[in-house]
Design an enzyme around this catalytic site. Structure first.
Site, PDB file in Angstrom:
ATOM      1  N   LYS A 115     -51.210 -17.307  12.687  1.00  0.00           N
ATOM      2  CA  LYS A 115     -51.492 -15.896  11.904  1.00  0.00           C
ATOM      3  C   LYS A 115     -51.318 -14.667  13.344  1.00  0.00           C
ATOM      4  O   LYS A 115     -51.010 -13.782  13.010  1.00  0.00           O
ATOM      5  CB  LYS A 115     -53.471 -16.197  12.791  1.00  0.00           C
ATOM      6  N   LYS A 207     -50.812 -23.595  -1.753  1.00  0.00           N
ATOM      7  CA  LYS A 207     -52.557 -23.461  -1.810  1.00  0.00           C
ATOM      8  C   LYS A 207     -53.192 -22.463  -3.003  1.00  0.00           C
ATOM      9  O   LYS A 207     -52.233 -21.084  -2.121  1.00  0.00           O
ATOM     10  CB  LYS A 207     -53.462 -23.508  -1.047  1.00  0.00           C
ATOM     11  N   LYS A 210     -56.749 -16.385  -1.079  1.00  0.00           N
ATOM     12  CA  LYS A 210     -56.719 -14.985  -1.828  1.00  0.00           C
ATOM     13  C   LYS A 210     -54.973 -14.320  -0.393  1.00  0.00           C
ATOM     14  O   LYS A 210     -55.209 -12.676  -0.837  1.00  0.00           O
ATOM     15  CB  LYS A 210     -57.891 -14.557  -0.303  1.00  0.00           C
TER      16      LYS A 210
END
Ligand code: TRP
Length: 345
Positions: A115, A207, A210
């Site tokens: 991140k 995957k 979002k």
């Protein structure tokens, strides 16, 4: 660890509206667990601000995710449902854990590295200590079981390490306070396996997420029937007809994903789906998939709309959940303060 009562805790960040991957991968499982366990489900808004958020969008997303939990079947009468920032003890216990966890442990967390990216100097300190807050979420209720995705396994291991170190470091005062050998349980991850992993509609090896820039990669719980139909129709496939057994799906990630989604929506095996659709081409299968997807998602979408139309009602549900959570949280914090050695009034 028989002294600890079975208790499930899990949470999701209100940084986006939920999609079919969240529903089939996590939510269905959370809903089921209500039949066998006491459950606490949290909208982890303190975690959300570890990355920049637009305050108005955040406020909306907290209610929307809470509405999605309820629309999917989380029953606020049976389970405790609340947003994290309403229960101040999460932050309080996280501070104690910041002083238990070691820099070395935290530096190994792969999600932080992902991140933070290249510009690590510019990441928030909150992003770095995100996992100690997650440990606090779970251990504040002395929860024993935590349903999470594979990507959270390392954070659960850290949670166990923190619980263990706390139990060791404060063994004397834990015993003196009458808690025996261990104050915190070592919570078990309940990893939601690949059988329920939903992949992107544009790339069967990634995957459903979002953060994928293409909205065509996912089915959102807020999508109406037309949007669902369009996305399924445009979903990537390969040129072969469907095989008649699940074994024939290997090496065909997109086919595997669509069959897997159908199977999960119907709660049957891939083999059962292929017994029906083996030999069929994708246009036939996609039409059937649209039907089941709309059948499952439309009522959820409708219920979410109904709930979000009345934000006051959602806020009341969250406030009442927070009240119940606070009672448990305060009991833990009171003991933690005594164990750590803080003077009490
Ligand atoms: N980190 C989790 C995720 O991104 C969310 C989360 C926060 C969580 N606190 C938790 C999950 C406690 C389980 C238990 O998915």
């Amino acid at each position: 660890m028989t002294q600890f009562k079975d208790l499930v805790f899990s949470g999701m960040q209100p940084t986006h509206s939920l999609h079919l991957g969240n529903y089939l991968g996590a939510m269905v499982n959370w809903v089921r667990m209500q039949d066998t366990h006491a459950c606490i489900y949290c909208v982890v808004d303190l975690h959300a601000i570890t990355m920049p958020q637009d305050p108005k969008a955040l406020a909306r997303n907290i209610r929307e995710v809470a509405a999605a939990y309820i629309a999917c079947g989380i029953d606020p009468q049976r389970s405790i449902l609340f947003n994290q920032s309403r229960v101040h003890q999460h932050a309080e216990l996280a501070w104690v854990f910041n002083c238990v966890a070691r820099m070395g442990w935290m530096s190994r967390m792969t999600q932080f590295k992902e991140k933070a990216g290249k510009d690590r100097e510019n990441a928030s300190v909150g992003l770095f200590v995100y996992p100690t807050l997650m440990a606090a979420d779970i251990l504040l209720y002395r929860a024993t079981a935590v349903p999470v995705g594979e990507d959270q396994k390392q954070h659960l291991e850290l949670t166990r390490d923190i619980a263990q170190k706390f139990n060791n470091d404060f063994a004397d005062t834990i015993a003196e306070a009458g808690f025996g050998e261990a104050f915190f349980p070592l919570p078990e991850p309940m990893i939601q396996g690949p059988a329920t992993r939903v992949m992107s509609l544009r790339d069967g090896t990634k995957k459903m997420s979002k953060s994928d820039p293409s909205d065509y990669s996912r089915i959102n719980l807020t999508d109406d029937a037309d949007a669902i139909a369009q996305k399924v129709r445009k979903a990537k496939t390969d040129p072969e007809p469907l095989p008649s057994e699940a074994a024939g799906l290997s090496g065909r990630p997109e086919a595997d994903n669509l069959v897997g989604i159908y199977a999960a929506l119907k709660d049957v095996s891939r083999d059962a789906v292929l017994a029906e659709f083996g030999g069929a081409n994708f246009s036939t299968f996609k039409a059937a998939l649209v039907d089941v997807a709309v059948e499952k998602v439309a009522p959820i979408t409708a219920e979410m709309r109904r709930l979000t139309a009345d934000p006051g009602h959602i806020d009341a549900i969250l406030a009442s959940g927070a009240e119940k959570a606070s009672v448990m949280a305060e009991e833990t914090m009171k003991a933690v303060k005594e164990i750590v050695g803080f003077a009490r009034a």
